[in-house]
Design an enzyme around this catalytic site. Structure first.
Site, PDB file in Angstrom:
ATOM      1  NE  ARG A  39      -3.650   2.133   2.743  1.00  0.00           N
ATOM      2  CZ  ARG A  39      -3.505   3.424   3.024  1.00  0.00           C
ATOM      3  NH1 ARG A  39      -2.329   3.901   3.286  1.00  0.00           N
ATOM      4  NH2 ARG A  39      -4.547   4.226   3.039  1.00  0.00           N
ATOM      5  CB  SER A 108     -11.503  -0.749   3.645  1.00  0.00           C
ATOM      6  OG  SER A 108     -10.151  -1.067   3.476  1.00  0.00           O
ATOM      7  CE  LYS A 137       0.629  10.630   6.153  1.00  0.00           C
ATOM      8  NZ  LYS A 137       1.752  10.558   5.243  1.00  0.00           N
TER       9      LYS A 137
END
Ligand code: NI
Lengths: 209, 209
Positions: A39, A108, A137
């Site tokens: 990511r 998610s 973040k």
């Protein structure tokens, strides 16, 4: 492929500090990480591709699946084991149809509605959170707490992985509400010894409670 | 599809000023834009997807192909007419194999070597530049000038579109060195009247010289 969601490491090249990024991840895999997600944000496609390709090779040495975050094109380009998307990414139904049914697709969710939608649209697992407040973040709003995590676990029939603020001190609570695993970024990558961090986490997770 | 590269508009939602983004593009298409590229940076995948999907619908009304910049996944997700990639994007051979041979594939080049590589790897056209110095945030280094553009045109057998600092005042020079078209961002989108800007550019471009 049978997927072990126990200890799910998510990368962030900006969080490794002085350590070498690939070394930090390799050590964590050696320590016991069971699933790896690349990511990376604010990065051009070429660099993301190169990082993902290298991590795929590293993960393969440990027989650990590599999941790409957000970028379906990177997942296709490196023939990743899967893709993880969130609420601000491509529509999940579109993604599933392009990705094919054999790849792992994560979604998610921060509430039951999102989780059920993800399950319905073809997700293989739910990343639920942020469970606890976190500095990383993540695409997450306020913390959902153990209560929010438990509700999601109770409503979907696919594995749920907790994410956000998880540490050695609270992971037994995550396990107690029925999550299949824990997902961490800085809890592993920002530690001085990522091997040790991963090893302690997986040992604690696997402990009979 | 026979592609008309004459007036190639590239988007940037941050450059339309007070105007409505989609209106500005629609007016430009009405003025004579022949090819449209959606190029948006610092945007999440969901927003990029939504913008690209809407522009595809708008472009279709004008029978103008829609090309997506950089993001192969967005191109696949909206079934765009093509993709444009540059030196910092996914490898062109990987892109071509995933995109398929029927889609338009553009490649940015600032010198003959890059242009020849793009042609060899399956590009349908070359975006060459920046021809002149420009304020737009293009993936381009120093200006290559008309000389640089001419060299590229002379070495490849696919269409070359000039980009960077092109205006009504210099487009005849671009045409004179053999480019098949001109590509603009702010030269159209930042103008008060995008219809008029596009119309004047295409009229000037089509003029017998
Ligand atoms: Ni309920």
């Amino acid at each position: 492929m049978a997927i072990d969601y126990s200890l799910y490491l998510i990368t962030d090249r900006l969080l490794v500090g002085d350590k070498d990024f690939f070394d930090a991840i390799t050590y964590a895999l050696n320590g016991g990480v069971t699933l790896l997600q690349v990511r990376e944000k604010n990065i051009d496609s070429k660099n993301f591709y190169n990082i993902a390709l290298k991590l795929k090779q590293i993960a393969r040495e440990f027989n650990v699946p590599l999941i790409v975050n957000d970028r379906l094109d990177i997942a296709l380009a490196i023939d990743a084991d899967g893709l993880h998307i969130g609420q601000n990414d491509l529509p999940i139904d579109v993604v599933r149809s392009i990705l094919g049914k054999d790849k792992i697709l994560g979604y998610s969710a921060s509430n039951v509605e999102e989780a059920l939608y993800g399950e319905k649209m073809g997700a293989d697992y739910i990343g639920a959170g942020a469970v606890f407040a976190t500095g990383s973040k993540l695409d997450a709003g306020d913390a959902i707490g153990l209560k929010g995590l438990k509700e999601i676990v109770e409503h979907v029939h696919i594995p749920v992985v907790g994410i956000g603020g998880i540490s050695i001190n609270n992971l037994s609570e995550i396990k107690a509400v029925g999550a299949e695993g824990i997902s961490l970024i800085s809890g592993i990558l920002s530690q001085k010894d990522t091997y040790k961090a991963a090893k302690e986490l997986i040992q604690q997770w696997k402990k009979k409670s």
